[in-house]
Design a protein around this motif. Sequence first.
Motif, mmCIF file in Angstrom:
data_model
loop_
_atom_site.group_PDB
_atom_site.id
_atom_site.type_symbol
_atom_site.label_atom_id
_atom_site.label_comp_id
_atom_site.label_asym_id
_atom_site.label_seq_id
_atom_site.Cartn_x
_atom_site.Cartn_y
_atom_site.Cartn_z
ATOM 1 N N TRP A 316 146.129 69.566 78.178
ATOM 2 C CA TRP A 316 145.791 68.381 78.102
ATOM 3 C C TRP A 316 146.635 67.306 79.102
ATOM 4 O O TRP A 316 147.818 68.147 79.436
ATOM 5 N N VAL A 393 150.625 59.867 70.775
ATOM 6 C CA VAL A 393 149.390 59.694 71.590
ATOM 7 C C VAL A 393 148.189 60.470 71.430
ATOM 8 O O VAL A 393 148.268 61.281 70.544
ATOM 9 N N GLY A 394 147.097 59.888 71.854
ATOM 10 C CA GLY A 394 145.791 60.593 71.409
ATOM 11 C C GLY A 394 144.698 59.872 70.861
ATOM 12 O O GLY A 394 143.738 60.073 71.013
ATOM 13 N N GLU A 395 145.212 59.227 69.515
ATOM 14 C CA GLU A 395 144.366 58.630 68.954
ATOM 15 C C GLU A 395 145.179 57.151 68.339
ATOM 16 O O GLU A 395 146.304 57.285 68.603
ATOM 17 N N GLY A 396 144.432 56.459 67.930
ATOM 18 C CA GLY A 396 145.101 55.364 66.964
ATOM 19 C C GLY A 396 145.935 55.800 66.150
ATOM 20 O O GLY A 396 145.551 56.867 65.459
ATOM 21 N N ASP A 418 153.768 53.680 70.678
ATOM 22 C CA ASP A 418 152.456 54.269 70.487
ATOM 23 C C ASP A 418 151.838 53.965 71.948
ATOM 24 O O ASP A 418 151.603 52.954 72.238
ATOM 25 N N THR A 419 151.741 55.233 72.577
ATOM 26 C CA THR A 419 151.176 55.065 73.754
ATOM 27 C C THR A 419 149.741 55.285 74.271
ATOM 28 O O THR A 419 149.168 56.207 73.869
ATOM 29 N N TRP A 420 148.968 54.298 74.681
ATOM 30 C CA TRP A 420 147.690 54.243 75.017
ATOM 31 C C TRP A 420 147.460 54.781 76.530
ATOM 32 O O TRP A 420 148.151 53.944 77.359
ATOM 33 N N TRP A 421 146.705 55.614 76.733
ATOM 34 C CA TRP A 421 146.317 56.068 78.055
ATOM 35 C C TRP A 421 145.201 57.069 78.090
ATOM 36 O O TRP A 421 144.660 57.406 77.020
ATOM 37 N N GLN A 422 144.674 57.579 79.046
ATOM 38 C CA GLN A 422 143.753 58.640 79.386
ATOM 39 C C GLN A 422 143.865 59.428 80.245
ATOM 40 O O GLN A 422 144.773 59.560 81.346
ATOM 41 N N THR A 423 142.974 60.613 80.402
ATOM 42 C CA THR A 423 143.246 61.579 81.501
ATOM 43 C C THR A 423 142.926 60.711 82.741
ATOM 44 O O THR A 423 143.899 60.990 83.751
ATOM 45 N N ASP A 507 137.055 52.220 75.887
ATOM 46 C CA ASP A 507 137.556 51.953 74.682
ATOM 47 C C ASP A 507 137.058 50.291 74.158
ATOM 48 O O ASP A 507 137.386 49.602 75.254
ATOM 49 N N ILE A 519 144.061 49.160 69.825
ATOM 50 C CA ILE A 519 142.829 49.742 70.204
ATOM 51 C C ILE A 519 141.913 49.970 69.206
ATOM 52 O O ILE A 519 142.439 50.196 68.281
ATOM 53 N N ARG A 522 136.265 54.221 70.525
ATOM 54 C CA ARG A 522 135.586 54.342 71.735
ATOM 55 C C ARG A 522 134.162 53.496 71.599
ATOM 56 O O ARG A 522 134.065 53.121 70.494
ATOM 57 N N LYS A 615 141.597 64.895 68.616
ATOM 58 C CA LYS A 615 140.937 63.791 68.443
ATOM 59 C C LYS A 615 139.778 64.175 67.580
ATOM 60 O O LYS A 615 139.137 65.262 67.738
HETATM 61 C C1 7RM Z 1 146.316 60.798 76.759
HETATM 62 C C2 7RM Z 1 144.862 61.005 76.034
HETATM 63 C C3 7RM Z 1 142.008 59.435 76.015
HETATM 64 C C4 7RM Z 1 141.225 58.578 74.802
HETATM 65 C C5 7RM Z 1 141.479 57.149 74.978
HETATM 66 C C6 7RM Z 1 141.511 56.572 73.618
HETATM 67 C C7 7RM Z 1 142.430 57.579 73.000
HETATM 68 C C8 7RM Z 1 144.585 57.798 73.393
HETATM 69 C C9 7RM Z 1 145.548 56.377 72.154
HETATM 70 C C10 7RM Z 1 144.487 56.203 71.800
HETATM 71 C C11 7RM Z 1 144.468 54.609 70.460
HETATM 72 C C12 7RM Z 1 146.337 55.452 71.678
HETATM 73 N N1 7RM Z 1 143.992 61.180 77.170
HETATM 74 N N2 7RM Z 1 143.605 57.322 72.629
HETATM 75 N N3 7RM Z 1 145.855 57.314 73.075
HETATM 76 N N4 7RM Z 1 143.590 55.441 71.059
HETATM 77 N N5 7RM Z 1 145.706 54.668 70.655
HETATM 78 N N6 7RM Z 1 147.765 55.368 71.590
HETATM 79 O O1 7RM Z 1 144.644 61.368 75.003
HETATM 80 O O2 7RM Z 1 141.713 61.450 78.028
HETATM 81 O O3 7RM Z 1 142.568 63.011 76.185
HETATM 82 O O4 7RM Z 1 141.853 60.586 75.693
HETATM 83 O O5 7RM Z 1 142.125 58.870 73.704
HETATM 84 O O6 7RM Z 1 140.191 56.490 72.992
HETATM 85 O O7 7RM Z 1 140.368 56.423 75.712
HETATM 86 S S1 7RM Z 1 142.585 61.523 76.964
#
Ligand code: 7RM
Length: 651
Positions: A316, A393-396, A418-423, A507, A519, A522, A615
């Motif tokens: 991941w 990380v990963g979801e809300g 609470d870290t928001w980010w993406q691949t 998002d 957040i 999606r 997720k």
């Molecule tokens: C790091 C990772 C990305 C998607 C992203 C969101 C969701 C990730 C949070 C979150 C709410 C957070 N990369 N997401 N972190 N939603 N709060 N702190 O997860 O590419 O696998 O996913 O995950 O929807 O767009 S990922």
Amino acid sequence: MGTDSGQIDTVMQETRLFPPSAEFAAQSRIGSLAAYQKLYDQAKSNPVAFWEELARKELHWFKPFERGLVWEEPLAQWFVGGQTNACYNCVDVHLASEKRNKAAFIWEGEPGDTRTLTYQQLHREVCKFANVLKGLGVKQGDRVSIYMPMVPELAIAMLACARVGAIHSVVFGGFSAEAVADRNNDAQAILQITADGGYRRGKNLPLKETVDAALAKSPSVKNCIVLRRTGSTVTMQEGRDHWWHELMDRASADCPAEPVDSENSLFILYTSGSTGKPKGIRHTTAGYTLFAKKTFEWVFDYRDDDLFWCTADCGWVTGHSYIVYGPLAAGATVLMYEGAPNWPAEDRFWDIVEKYRVTVLYTAPTAIRAFIKWGDHHVDKHDLSSLRLLGSVGEGINPEAWMWYHRKIGGGRCPIVDTWWQTETGGIMMSPLPGAIATKPGSCTKPLPGVIPEILDDDGKPVPANHGGCLVMSHPWPGMLRGIWGDDKRYQEQYWSKFPHRYLAGDNARIDDDGYYWIMGRIDDVINVSGHRLSTIEVESALVSHPCVAEAAAVGRPDELKGQAVSVFVTLKSGTADDSLREELRKHVRKEIGALAQPDDIRFTGALPKTRSGKIMRRLLRDIAAGKESVGDTTTLEDYTVLAKLRSDEE
Ligand code: 7RM
């Protein structure tokens, strides 16, 4: 409000505020809101100059760069003309300092075996393995597919690729042969690296067997290196398969890092698209490494004496950025664990925290909800007083899960980031800086310096406070993806076509009156009830705040009268799955967030379908709620039986 504007209605009311303690703030890198604001404003006024200055200071350059950013939308090039090497920045730079003898990795295998690698030892292993790669003809720009358990050799393999300028593609150990072959073919990988097996919940994952099936369908792969991990019997194909230890025995430890251009590809990482065709997100060398390093230091308020544990898998992006590149570039000590959180018992994580005295723990909401379900007594057995900071990380993270994490794991003393980010973003984009920003349960709070988000309605206009809309980025940043491997058109369409000159994250989010970001899930998952657009996470958080509920997933299903009805899937931690609990949950949601969000259908289930990073796959649940067969990609599903079980519940 309403469907045509693209805005999302918010129904959530969360007002708790947790400022950092004076003690925490006093010792942190960025210790006040004013200091954060100053840095943020400075970066925003000239993002390129901000990142240029950091790049000069924070990375080792074999050749200095000439231009900070060349922006030919949608392709960014950062630090153009410069030459560096990600592996050199993660390993070699520490050999000249007292960090030479510091642990880079402290590793624990699932069976309980442990190993420690200092930066010097890591350097030696990486150099040798880089020579192994060269010996098999791997050159700069070649793609190498990695399918391994969470062992130090996985990080060694990634770093060795970076050292010679090759591009790694790490695939989750646990994906099917089909998924491995698809990714190998898309990337045209020439080398596969794997192991005889890995441990998961006491069982042996037959990785080599899966690879054998995958390689039968991956004609571009000429060689396969096999690490001995479990000692289980595997078949080695003459001429193609080589034992890791045999190659390493013969390899020289002398292998200078190859200077590569800033924009040399560092890795491809596949994420699942909804169409079924895997999407290879491409990241490059200098910008990514800088972004991973700085975001690691800022968000985790990195200190030299920290023991940082990120529980993600390297398959991941979280494992790439916060087990390997970010922490190593910062010279941190990383704890790496091979196995499951509930093996041999549900207290394994807390056992590890106590045993090694972990100071910073970074995990996912899915794990936190599992811990809550398993019960506090597993936590109470252990001394967690070494922890000073927690991350998610990963979801809300549902506010109730946040509160539990704060109280039970953090002892009320640790800030939560609470870290928001993406691949696609390469590293953390929004998160509290723990010494500077007061946290609110469920909010990722504010953007990091050099990150410039906006929230837009469908017409591209910024939405007012407390209205949900599309989250976009308004300026390129060094860690951003450089495209989708082999598919420029899809890159342009997916991320750059909805709004001109804006990166579309996909998002929904809202900003509250204090400028905090929330957040909302999606864009594709929004539930549209009688013209009101509801956020999945808000409905789910309302359910999770009921004492009987462990987890919830909310989706929309077609409804003749309302357009969509709210359909929820619930797993329980207590109580009986019957109509009276259904009625109680309905009332509870109505009381928490209003009649509009009250679920029409409530299904109790033993487990929810999830990706390997935890997720919830709402897309699949949507099909089940609508009574359809799923058509989309299911290759990233963690446990196929969950879906089968949900379907059979229907009959
Ligand atoms: C790091 C990772 C990305 C998607 C992203 C969101 C969701 C990730 C949070 C979150 C709410 C957070 N990369 N997401 N972190 N939603 N709060 N702190 O997860 O590419 O696998 O996913 O995950 O929807 O767009 S990922």
